[in-house]
Design an enzyme around this catalytic site. Structure first.
Site, PDB file in Angstrom:
ATOM      1  N   LEU A 108       0.848  -1.198   0.000  1.00 15.90           N
ATOM      2  CA  LEU A 108       0.000   0.000   0.000  1.00 15.90           C
ATOM      3  C   LEU A 108       0.877   1.240   0.000  1.00 15.90           C
ATOM      4  O   LEU A 108       1.973   1.249   0.581  1.00 15.90           O
ATOM      5  CB  LEU A 108      -0.926   0.000   1.219  1.00 15.90           C
ATOM      6  N   GLY A 153       1.081  -5.188   1.317  1.00 13.04           N
ATOM      7  CA  GLY A 153       0.042  -5.180   0.281  1.00 13.04           C
ATOM      8  C   GLY A 153       0.472  -5.897  -0.991  1.00 13.04           C
ATOM      9  O   GLY A 153      -0.371  -6.450  -1.708  1.00 13.04           O
ATOM     10  N   ASN A 177       4.424  -7.790   6.528  1.00 12.83           N
ATOM     11  CA  ASN A 177       5.375  -7.243   7.507  1.00 12.83           C
ATOM     12  C   ASN A 177       4.809  -6.059   8.284  1.00 12.83           C
ATOM     13  O   ASN A 177       5.564  -5.258   8.851  1.00 12.83           O
ATOM     14  CB  ASN A 177       6.661  -6.806   6.782  1.00 12.83           C
ATOM     15  N   GLU A 178       3.480  -5.918   8.322  1.00 11.64           N
ATOM     16  CA  GLU A 178       2.860  -4.714   8.893  1.00 11.64           C
ATOM     17  C   GLU A 178       3.376  -4.380  10.288  1.00 11.64           C
ATOM     18  O   GLU A 178       3.587  -3.211  10.618  1.00 11.64           O
ATOM     19  CB  GLU A 178       1.324  -4.869   8.930  1.00 11.64           C
TER      20      GLU A 178
HETATM   21  C1  LIG Z   1      -5.098  -0.885   9.530  1.00 13.31           C
HETATM   22  C2  LIG Z   1      -3.875  -0.461   8.780  1.00 13.31           C
HETATM   23  C3  LIG Z   1      -3.444  -1.501   7.780  1.00 13.31           C
HETATM   24  C4  LIG Z   1      -2.562  -0.939   6.757  1.00 13.31           C
HETATM   25  C5  LIG Z   1      -1.987  -1.993   5.912  1.00 13.31           C
HETATM   26  C6  LIG Z   1      -0.897  -1.732   5.210  1.00 13.31           C
HETATM   27  C7  LIG Z   1      -0.272  -2.698   4.328  1.00 13.31           C
HETATM   28  C8  LIG Z   1       0.877  -2.128   3.538  1.00 13.31           C
HETATM   29  O1  LIG Z   1       1.065  -2.542   2.417  1.00 13.31           O
HETATM   30  S1  LIG Z   1       1.840  -0.912   4.244  1.00 13.31           S
HETATM   31  C9  LIG Z   1       3.243  -0.757   3.163  1.00 13.31           C
HETATM   32  C10 LIG Z   1       4.303  -1.716   3.577  1.00 13.31           C
HETATM   33  N1  LIG Z   1       5.402  -1.676   2.672  1.00 13.31           N
HETATM   34  C11 LIG Z   1       6.666  -1.800   3.058  1.00 13.31           C
HETATM   35  O2  LIG Z   1       6.987  -1.968   4.201  1.00 13.31           O
HETATM   36  C12 LIG Z   1       7.707  -1.671   1.971  1.00 13.31           C
HETATM   37  C13 LIG Z   1       8.463  -0.397   2.108  1.00 13.31           C
HETATM   38  N2  LIG Z   1       9.436  -0.268   1.051  1.00 13.31           N
HETATM   39  C14 LIG Z   1      10.603  -0.948   1.034  1.00 13.31           C
HETATM   40  O3  LIG Z   1      10.909  -1.756   1.862  1.00 13.31           O
HETATM   41  C15 LIG Z   1      11.531  -0.632  -0.100  1.00 13.31           C
HETATM   42  O4  LIG Z   1      11.138   0.574  -0.681  1.00 13.31           O
HETATM   43  C16 LIG Z   1      11.561  -1.723  -1.197  1.00 13.31           C
HETATM   44  C17 LIG Z   1      12.266  -2.973  -0.653  1.00 13.31           C
HETATM   45  C18 LIG Z   1      10.167  -2.081  -1.684  1.00 13.31           C
HETATM   46  C19 LIG Z   1      12.369  -1.199  -2.417  1.00 13.31           C
HETATM   47  O5  LIG Z   1      13.639  -0.770  -1.989  1.00 13.31           O
HETATM   48  P1  LIG Z   1      14.500   0.198  -2.925  1.00 13.31           P
HETATM   49  O6  LIG Z   1      15.805   0.380  -2.246  1.00 13.31           O
HETATM   50  O7  LIG Z   1      14.484  -0.302  -4.315  1.00 13.31           O
HETATM   51  O8  LIG Z   1      13.674   1.565  -2.981  1.00 13.31           O
HETATM   52  P2  LIG Z   1      13.600   2.685  -1.838  1.00 13.31           P
HETATM   53  O9  LIG Z   1      14.757   3.620  -1.996  1.00 13.31           O
HETATM   54  O10 LIG Z   1      13.391   2.082  -0.507  1.00 13.31           O
HETATM   55  O11 LIG Z   1      12.236   3.438  -2.216  1.00 13.31           O
HETATM   56  C20 LIG Z   1      12.157   4.287  -3.357  1.00 13.31           C
HETATM   57  C21 LIG Z   1      11.127   5.352  -3.072  1.00 13.31           C
HETATM   58  O12 LIG Z   1       9.862   4.738  -2.894  1.00 13.31           O
HETATM   59  C22 LIG Z   1       9.316   5.128  -1.624  1.00 13.31           C
HETATM   60  N3  LIG Z   1       8.511   4.005  -1.094  1.00 13.31           N
HETATM   61  C23 LIG Z   1       8.923   2.774  -0.828  1.00 13.31           C
HETATM   62  N4  LIG Z   1       7.901   2.010  -0.382  1.00 13.31           N
HETATM   63  C24 LIG Z   1       6.806   2.800  -0.387  1.00 13.31           C
HETATM   64  C25 LIG Z   1       5.449   2.603  -0.042  1.00 13.31           C
HETATM   65  N5  LIG Z   1       4.965   1.407   0.393  1.00 13.31           N
HETATM   66  N6  LIG Z   1       4.605   3.631  -0.149  1.00 13.31           N
HETATM   67  C26 LIG Z   1       5.042   4.835  -0.578  1.00 13.31           C
HETATM   68  N7  LIG Z   1       6.332   5.100  -0.933  1.00 13.31           N
HETATM   69  C27 LIG Z   1       7.198   4.093  -0.835  1.00 13.31           C
HETATM   70  C28 LIG Z   1      10.524   5.427  -0.771  1.00 13.31           C
HETATM   71  O13 LIG Z   1      10.157   6.255   0.296  1.00 13.31           O
HETATM   72  C29 LIG Z   1      11.419   6.108  -1.779  1.00 13.31           C
HETATM   73  O14 LIG Z   1      10.898   7.421  -1.929  1.00 13.31           O
HETATM   74  P3  LIG Z   1      11.861   8.651  -2.304  1.00 13.31           P
HETATM   75  O15 LIG Z   1      12.322   8.368  -3.699  1.00 13.31           O
HETATM   76  O16 LIG Z   1      10.985   9.850  -2.165  1.00 13.31           O
HETATM   77  O17 LIG Z   1      12.987   8.640  -1.298  1.00 13.31           O
END
Ligand SMILES: CCCC/C=C/CC(=O)SCCNC(=O)CCNC(=O)[C@H](O)C(C)(C)COP(=O)(O)OP(=O)(O)OC[C@H]1O[C@@H](n2cnc3c(N)ncnc32)[C@H](O)[C@@H]1OP(=O)(O)O
Length: 302
Positions: A108, A153, A177-178
């Site tokens: 998400l 997500g 991993n929430e």
């Molecule tokens: C009742 C509440 C329930 C809510 C449920 C939620 C479920 C979810 O899905 S919450 C989201 C969980 N996601 C994560 O934990 C993943 C987070 N991201 C990462 O671990 C890494 O980004 C990656 C392994 C996917 C990729 O790593 P990589 O080194 O290639 O890229 P990064 O430099 O980390 O990221 C680039 C860029 O993208 C932004 N970003 C990363 N993930 C998200 C995201 N889920 N949502 C929005 N933005 C994200 C990150 O901040 C970087 O942004 P900038 O370029 O501005 O620095």
């Protein structure tokens, strides 16, 4: 009121004829479209759809760089693509994969859940619910070709599919991993995982926020197959052929039998689930956790 606005916007998006989507990519055919003769492409910039009418199979490719986060636009476009395929009797199966190298989906979009209005949170959550329901109960055979890391997500999308093929790369971990973000996977995320891996594995995975690398993902059953990275698509196509060999009506009724009770739990309390999400996500402590997590992601580069 917020719920009504959210529902209205989603309904408007869903009812909008495909050709009038603002970003719609016109259909292209043939080798230049990225496939062999007869492969047609359509979709939107963030959700590409390649169809092979002769095989009755489509490929949905998520393309929301850099990390395929599931923004409101992606969720909406995904649902529209799926609905279009489901309404076209030519198609019996769809492969869901990523167009972003090394990343299936980062889950998400955290920016949709941080520092926004209540109306926005409600609209966003309804869209998350909608995609889950559509994928989980789809009449199509849905195969995930997981060609990158797949947390939260991203993992949920895979879990809604009928079968998961994961590329064998130690970086491509998958899981819900929430808890690592200080948030809690909703009950229907949990149900989807339990239905896939069983209660004990799911309990441990959810509490610890485990992200499984390929061999372990296969061992616990969160994916069905691990293949060399360059074979993910061909493996997904082979699996698809096997599933398509089953008569549709029998397979679809069986899928419904297995999944409807889980889906019905959400359908019966969709609005209550949105209210719960609103209360949860609006808490100062949760907003703080999300901000800290996003800052950490952003600072990783620096
Ligand atoms: C009742 C509440 C329930 C809510 C449920 C939620 C479920 C979810 O899905 S919450 C989201 C969980 N996601 C994560 O934990 C993943 C987070 N991201 C990462 O671990 C890494 O980004 C990656 C392994 C996917 C990729 O790593 P990589 O080194 O290639 O890229 P990064 O430099 O980390 O990221 C680039 C860029 O993208 C932004 N970003 C990363 N993930 C998200 C995201 N889920 N949502 C929005 N933005 C994200 C990150 O901040 C970087 O942004 P900038 O370029 O501005 O620095």
């Amino acid at each position: 009121m917020a719920l009504m606005v959210g529902a209205r916007v989603l309904a408007r998006n869903l009812l909008r004829p495909w050709s009038r989507l603002p970003d719609a990519v016109p259909g292209r055919t043939g080798p230049a479209a990225g496939g062999g003769d007869g492969v047609r492409c359509f979709g939107s910039p963030r959700v590409l759809v390649e169809t092979d009418p002769a095989k009755g199979v489509a490929v949905i490719k998520l393309k929301n760089p850099p990390v395929n986060s599931l923004s409101l636009e992606v969720l909406t476009e995904f649902v529209i693509s799926l609905e279009k395929l489901e309404n076209d009797k030519t198609f019996r199966g769809v492969i869901v994969t990523s167009d972003c190298p090394g990343i299936f989906s980062a889950g998400l979009d955290l920016t949709e859940m941080c520092g926004k209005s209540q109306a926005h949170y409600a609209e966003y959550w309804r869209a998350v619910q909608e995609l889950w329901l559509r994928l989980y109960l789809s009449n199509l055979v849905v195969i995930a070709a997981i060609n990158g890391v797949s947390p939260a997500g991203g993992c949920l999308i895979s879990l809604t599919c009928d079968y998961r093929v994961l590329a064998d790369n130690p970086k491509y971990s998958i899981g819900l991993n929430e808890t690592l973000l200080g948030i809690v996977a909703p009950s229907w995320f949990k149900d989807t995982l339990v239905n896939t891996v069983g209660h004990r594995t799911a309990e441990r995975a959810l509490q610890l926020g485990l992200l499984f690398p390929p061999a372990e993902a296969l061992r616990v059953g969160i994916v069905d197959q691990v293949v060399p990275e360059d074979q993910v698509h061909s493996a997904a196509l082979s699996v698809m052929a096997r599933w398509l060999a089953i008569p549709d009506h029998a397979r679809q009724l069986t899928k419904n039998l297995m999944r409807k009770p889980t889906a019905d739990r959400l359908v019966k309390q969709r609005d209550a689930d949105i209210q719960y999400f609103l209360q949860f996500i609006s808490r100062d402590s949760i907003q703080k956790s999300l901000r800290v997590y996003l800052d950490k992601l952003r600072q990783k580069k620096g």
